[in-house]
Design a protein around this motif. Structure first.
Motif, PDB file in Angstrom:
ATOM      1  N   VAL A 143       0.842  -1.204   0.000  1.00  0.00           N
ATOM      2  CA  VAL A 143       0.000   0.000   0.000  1.00  0.00           C
ATOM      3  C   VAL A 143       0.876   1.253   0.000  1.00  0.00           C
ATOM      4  CG1 VAL A 143      -1.675   1.333   1.361  1.00  0.00           C
ATOM      5  CG2 VAL A 143      -1.979  -1.130   1.050  1.00  0.00           C
ATOM      6  N   ASP A 144       1.949   1.239   0.782  1.00  0.00           N
ATOM      7  CA  ASP A 144       2.860   2.372   0.819  1.00  0.00           C
ATOM      8  C   ASP A 144       3.508   2.589  -0.548  1.00  0.00           C
ATOM      9  OD1 ASP A 144       4.433   4.448   2.210  1.00  0.00           O
ATOM     10  OD2 ASP A 144       6.115   3.064   1.846  1.00  0.00           O
ATOM     11  N   SER A 145       3.917   1.513  -1.197  1.00  0.00           N
ATOM     12  CA  SER A 145       4.527   1.621  -2.530  1.00  0.00           C
ATOM     13  C   SER A 145       3.523   2.180  -3.537  1.00  0.00           C
ATOM     14  CB  SER A 145       5.026   0.262  -2.996  1.00  0.00           C
ATOM     15  OG  SER A 145       6.046  -0.198  -2.163  1.00  0.00           O
ATOM     16  N   LEU A 146       2.287   1.724  -3.453  1.00  0.00           N
ATOM     17  CA  LEU A 146       1.239   2.205  -4.346  1.00  0.00           C
ATOM     18  C   LEU A 146       1.014   3.705  -4.155  1.00  0.00           C
ATOM     19  CD1 LEU A 146      -1.083   1.602  -6.370  1.00  0.00           C
ATOM     20  CD2 LEU A 146      -2.520   1.276  -4.354  1.00  0.00           C
ATOM     21  N   PHE A 147       0.879   4.132  -2.898  1.00  0.00           N
ATOM     22  CA  PHE A 147       0.690   5.554  -2.630  1.00  0.00           C
ATOM     23  C   PHE A 147       1.897   6.376  -3.062  1.00  0.00           C
ATOM     24  CE2 PHE A 147      -2.562   4.554   0.842  1.00  0.00           C
ATOM     25  CZ  PHE A 147      -3.622   4.817  -0.020  1.00  0.00           C
ATOM     26  N   ASN A 148       3.080   5.818  -2.905  1.00  0.00           N
ATOM     27  CA  ASN A 148       4.293   6.515  -3.317  1.00  0.00           C
ATOM     28  C   ASN A 148       4.289   6.731  -4.836  1.00  0.00           C
ATOM     29  OD1 ASN A 148       6.828   7.679  -3.088  1.00  0.00           O
ATOM     30  ND2 ASN A 148       7.890   5.721  -3.281  1.00  0.00           N
ATOM     31  N   LEU A 151       1.631   6.768  -6.808  1.00  0.00           N
ATOM     32  CA  LEU A 151       0.563   7.707  -7.131  1.00  0.00           C
ATOM     33  C   LEU A 151       1.005   9.146  -6.851  1.00  0.00           C
ATOM     34  CD1 LEU A 151      -2.564   5.852  -5.753  1.00  0.00           C
ATOM     35  CD2 LEU A 151      -2.009   6.286  -8.150  1.00  0.00           C
ATOM     36  N   LEU A 152       1.690   9.351  -5.770  1.00  0.00           N
ATOM     37  CA  LEU A 152       2.176  10.680  -5.433  1.00  0.00           C
ATOM     38  C   LEU A 152       3.183  11.172  -6.465  1.00  0.00           C
ATOM     39  CD1 LEU A 152       2.059  12.981  -3.355  1.00  0.00           C
ATOM     40  CD2 LEU A 152       3.967  11.875  -2.188  1.00  0.00           C
ATOM     41  N   HIS A 153       4.072  10.293  -6.911  1.00  0.00           N
ATOM     42  CA  HIS A 153       5.033  10.664  -7.944  1.00  0.00           C
ATOM     43  C   HIS A 153       4.329  11.017  -9.254  1.00  0.00           C
ATOM     44  CE1 HIS A 153       8.900  10.173  -6.033  1.00  0.00           C
ATOM     45  NE2 HIS A 153       8.520   9.009  -5.523  1.00  0.00           N
ATOM     46  N   LEU A 154       3.269  10.284  -9.604  1.00  0.00           N
ATOM     47  CA  LEU A 154       2.524  10.576 -10.822  1.00  0.00           C
ATOM     48  C   LEU A 154       1.825  11.936 -10.709  1.00  0.00           C
ATOM     49  CD1 LEU A 154       0.916   7.125 -11.661  1.00  0.00           C
ATOM     50  CD2 LEU A 154       2.707   8.316 -12.959  1.00  0.00           C
ATOM     51  N   ILE A 155       1.301  12.239  -9.551  1.00  0.00           N
ATOM     52  CA  ILE A 155       0.602  13.503  -9.340  1.00  0.00           C
ATOM     53  C   ILE A 155       1.570  14.677  -9.396  1.00  0.00           C
ATOM     54  CG2 ILE A 155      -0.663  14.881  -7.636  1.00  0.00           C
ATOM     55  CD1 ILE A 155      -1.989  12.220  -6.750  1.00  0.00           C
ATOM     56  N   LEU A 156       2.742  14.502  -8.818  1.00  0.00           N
ATOM     57  CA  LEU A 156       3.696  15.612  -8.726  1.00  0.00           C
ATOM     58  C   LEU A 156       4.519  15.817  -9.981  1.00  0.00           C
ATOM     59  CD1 LEU A 156       4.954  15.171  -5.060  1.00  0.00           C
ATOM     60  CD2 LEU A 156       3.286  16.801  -5.927  1.00  0.00           C
TER      61      LEU A 156
END
Length: 71
Positions: free
Chosen positions: A58-63, A65-70
Motif C-alpha cells: 500500500v505504501d509503494s502504491l501511494f508513493n 501515485l504521489l510521484h505521478l501527481i507531482l
C-alpha cells in the motif's frame, strides 16, 4: 519516629499482600503447552509478515501515485 515506622510497616504489608495476590492469580492462569506456544508463535509470526507486506504494498502504491501527481 513511631509514625514513620508504622508507615513503613503499612507499606511493607501492602507490598506483601500485593505479591501474595499476584501469586494466587498466576496459579489460576491456564498456561499453554509447549506445542500450543510454538503453534501460536508461528501464527503471530506469519501474521506479522503478512501485514508488513500489505503495508509495504500500500505504501509503494501511494508513493507511485504521489510521484505521478507531482510530475
Amino acid at each position: 519516629m513511631a509514625a514513620q515506622e508504622t508507615a513503613v510497616q503499612g507499606t511493607t504489608s501492602r507490598w506483601k499482600k500485593f505479591f501474595r495476590e499476584v501469586k494466587a492469580e498466576l496459579k489460576k492462569v491456564s498456561w499453554p503447552t509447549r506445542q500450543e506456544l510454538i503453534s501460536y508463535s508461528g501464527i503471530v509470526f506469519v501474521s506479522v509478515i503478512t501485514v508488513s507486506i500489505l503495508i509495504w504494498l500500500v505504501d509503494s502504491l501511494f508513493n507511485e501515485l504521489l510521484h505521478l501527481i507531482l510530475r
